[in-house]
Motif scaffolding. Structure first.
Motif, mmCIF file in Angstrom:
data_model
loop_
_atom_site.group_PDB
_atom_site.id
_atom_site.type_symbol
_atom_site.label_atom_id
_atom_site.label_comp_id
_atom_site.label_asym_id
_atom_site.label_seq_id
_atom_site.Cartn_x
_atom_site.Cartn_y
_atom_site.Cartn_z
ATOM 1 N N PRO A 39 66.897 48.991 53.418
ATOM 2 C CA PRO A 39 65.904 48.425 52.171
ATOM 3 C C PRO A 39 67.080 47.446 51.022
ATOM 4 O O PRO A 39 68.484 47.858 50.812
ATOM 5 C CB PRO A 39 66.162 49.280 51.568
ATOM 6 C CG PRO A 39 65.669 50.264 52.579
ATOM 7 C CD PRO A 39 67.041 50.428 53.330
ATOM 8 N N PRO A 40 66.505 46.636 51.017
ATOM 9 C CA PRO A 40 67.188 45.117 50.022
ATOM 10 C C PRO A 40 68.138 46.048 48.537
ATOM 11 O O PRO A 40 69.153 45.415 48.175
ATOM 12 C CB PRO A 40 67.009 44.191 50.033
ATOM 13 C CG PRO A 40 65.729 44.762 50.033
ATOM 14 C CD PRO A 40 65.150 45.561 51.303
ATOM 15 N N GLU A 41 67.015 46.849 47.776
ATOM 16 C CA GLU A 41 66.896 47.179 46.689
ATOM 17 C C GLU A 41 67.983 48.619 46.602
ATOM 18 O O GLU A 41 68.368 49.912 45.445
ATOM 19 C CB GLU A 41 66.026 47.490 45.805
ATOM 20 C CG GLU A 41 65.728 46.398 45.564
ATOM 21 C CD GLU A 41 63.914 45.993 47.124
ATOM 22 O OE1 GLU A 41 64.296 46.913 47.916
ATOM 23 O OE2 GLU A 41 63.509 44.968 46.655
ATOM 24 N N ARG A 42 68.632 49.551 47.957
ATOM 25 C CA ARG A 42 68.533 50.745 48.223
ATOM 26 C C ARG A 42 70.493 50.530 48.312
ATOM 27 O O ARG A 42 70.657 49.743 48.670
ATOM 28 C CB ARG A 42 68.327 51.089 49.132
ATOM 29 C CG ARG A 42 69.012 53.039 49.222
ATOM 30 C CD ARG A 42 67.740 53.824 50.651
ATOM 31 N NE ARG A 42 66.866 53.507 50.773
ATOM 32 C CZ ARG A 42 65.668 54.123 51.508
ATOM 33 N NH1 ARG A 42 66.132 54.117 52.949
ATOM 34 N NH2 ARG A 42 64.505 53.990 51.913
ATOM 35 N N THR A 43 71.015 51.894 47.038
ATOM 36 C CA THR A 43 72.458 51.644 47.578
ATOM 37 C C THR A 43 73.136 52.567 48.654
ATOM 38 O O THR A 43 72.002 53.373 49.210
ATOM 39 C CB THR A 43 73.553 52.548 45.913
ATOM 40 O OG1 THR A 43 72.522 52.092 45.090
ATOM 41 C CG2 THR A 43 74.790 52.507 46.783
ATOM 42 N N VAL A 44 73.235 51.743 49.519
ATOM 43 C CA VAL A 44 73.996 52.487 50.845
ATOM 44 C C VAL A 44 75.819 53.000 51.982
ATOM 45 O O VAL A 44 75.939 53.040 52.435
ATOM 46 C CB VAL A 44 73.484 51.276 52.107
ATOM 47 C CG1 VAL A 44 72.152 50.832 52.067
ATOM 48 C CG2 VAL A 44 74.156 50.042 52.019
ATOM 49 N N ALA A 45 76.417 52.121 50.407
ATOM 50 C CA ALA A 45 77.421 52.504 50.429
ATOM 51 C C ALA A 45 78.273 52.456 49.240
ATOM 52 O O ALA A 45 77.101 52.111 48.053
ATOM 53 C CB ALA A 45 78.431 51.735 51.525
ATOM 54 N N ALA A 46 79.217 52.526 48.924
ATOM 55 C CA ALA A 46 80.596 52.706 48.577
ATOM 56 C C ALA A 46 80.440 50.642 47.444
ATOM 57 O O ALA A 46 80.225 49.870 48.832
ATOM 58 C CB ALA A 46 82.056 53.099 48.145
ATOM 59 N N PRO A 47 80.182 50.477 46.229
ATOM 60 C CA PRO A 47 80.190 49.310 45.560
ATOM 61 C C PRO A 47 81.197 48.505 46.056
ATOM 62 O O PRO A 47 82.296 49.353 46.208
ATOM 63 C CB PRO A 47 80.703 50.024 44.056
ATOM 64 C CG PRO A 47 80.069 50.641 43.989
ATOM 65 C CD PRO A 47 80.657 51.512 44.902
ATOM 66 N N TRP A 48 81.441 46.805 45.877
ATOM 67 C CA TRP A 48 82.493 46.325 46.913
ATOM 68 C C TRP A 48 82.824 46.914 48.087
ATOM 69 O O TRP A 48 84.112 46.647 48.134
ATOM 70 C CB TRP A 48 82.828 46.050 46.042
ATOM 71 C CG TRP A 48 82.909 45.817 44.893
ATOM 72 C CD1 TRP A 48 83.003 46.560 43.184
ATOM 73 C CD2 TRP A 48 82.169 44.445 44.138
ATOM 74 N NE1 TRP A 48 82.682 45.990 42.161
ATOM 75 C CE2 TRP A 48 81.750 44.557 42.276
ATOM 76 C CE3 TRP A 48 81.662 43.520 44.886
ATOM 77 C CZ2 TRP A 48 80.753 43.354 42.136
ATOM 78 C CZ3 TRP A 48 80.804 42.981 44.712
ATOM 79 C CH2 TRP A 48 80.691 42.936 43.183
#
Length: 273
Positions: A39-48
């Motif tokens: 899902p393009p709006e969902r956080t799936v991992a750590a930033p960067w």
């Protein structure tokens, strides 16, 4: 294969590839969301997170999958740009036909109006409009006000030239009304000119839409949008360069494909590339 067929085949390829690429672009961009792995709006991992593993292009500032956001991020930008370009071409062509056919005071008035509108840079006009109008509406209005005058000037000049043509005189002598003459006799002769101009209007609309989105006057987070991704991911370009390059490449590619397709449509069948 004879030596003569090689240039013919090469010309056919040059004419076909840009148009096919434009059609493929128009089909694939709206369907990109359905091909997104996350899902393009969902956080799936750590930033960067750098590219690799389950995230081929890594993640952005909020840990969202960059590939998913790129696949889903072109629909709004492309739809708004197409509407803006179409409105600019239709308005400019209608205004140019009216000025070129009537001539005299009407033509001078159209030229003066075009000069007045062209004196204002398109981006400045879009920024002013964006303070009072929604982002998509501001893009359409700015594209019309900045692009229609250019279309009107070239169409008016060519229409005035075609008015003296024999086929136009024959239609008038048959008793056809002015709208019928313009639609059936003048417009077909202008189709290549209008096609080439449409490509320029589309590129301009893409630039305006992208600029407003980068400045925060277009789609708002967390919506996936190529131009919005540029401003969102600029601070972390050193940590995951793909978060910035991934949306920039299709954005530039759209402009190139649309311009190339319009140039191909405007080229005569036997004309060299």
């Amino acid at each position: 294969m004879t030596p003569r067929t090689v240039p013919v085949l090469a010309g056919a390829v040059r004419r076909t590839v840009p148009v096919a690429a434009a059609v493929l672009l128009l089909v694939c961009v709206p369907l990109g969301r359905y091909a997104a792995p996350h899902p393009p709006e969902r956080t799936v991992a750590a930033p960067w997170t750098p590219p690799g593993g389950q995230h081929l292009l890594g993640t952005d500032a909020l840990g969202r999958d960059v590939l998913s956001r790129v696949l889903a991020g072109g629909t709004h930008l492309l739809v708004v740009s197409l509407l803006a370009a179409a409105a600019a071409v239709v308005c400019g062509t209608a205004l140019g036909l009216a000025a070129g056919w009537t001539g005299g005071r009407a033509a001078r008035t159209v030229r003066a109006l075009c000069d007045l509108l062209l004196a204002v840079p398109a981006l400045v006009l879009a920024l002013v409009l964006a303070t009072a109008l929604p982002g998509a509406t501001a893009v359409v209005v700015a594209a019309v006000l900045s692009g229609a005058p250019l279309t009107a000037r070239v169409v008016a000049a060519q229409c005035a030239h075609l008015r003296a043509g024999g086929h136009v005189h024959a239609a008038v002598e048959r008793g056809e009304r002015t709208p019928a003459v313009l639609v059936h006799e003048v417009l077909p002769a202008l189709r290549r000119l209008v096609a080439a101009d449409a490509g320029l209007r589309l590129v301009t609309a893409l630039q305006i839409a992208a600029a407003l989105a980068v400045l925060g006057l277009g789609p708002q987070p967390p919506a996936p949008d190529w131009a919005l991704m540029l401003s969102e991911n600029l601070p972390g370009a050193a940590l995951n360069p793909m978060a910035l390059l991934a949306p920039a490449v299709p954005l530039a590619g759209c402009a190139w494909v649309c311009a190339a397709a319009a140039r191909t449509a405007a080229r005569r069948p036997g004309e060299a590339g």
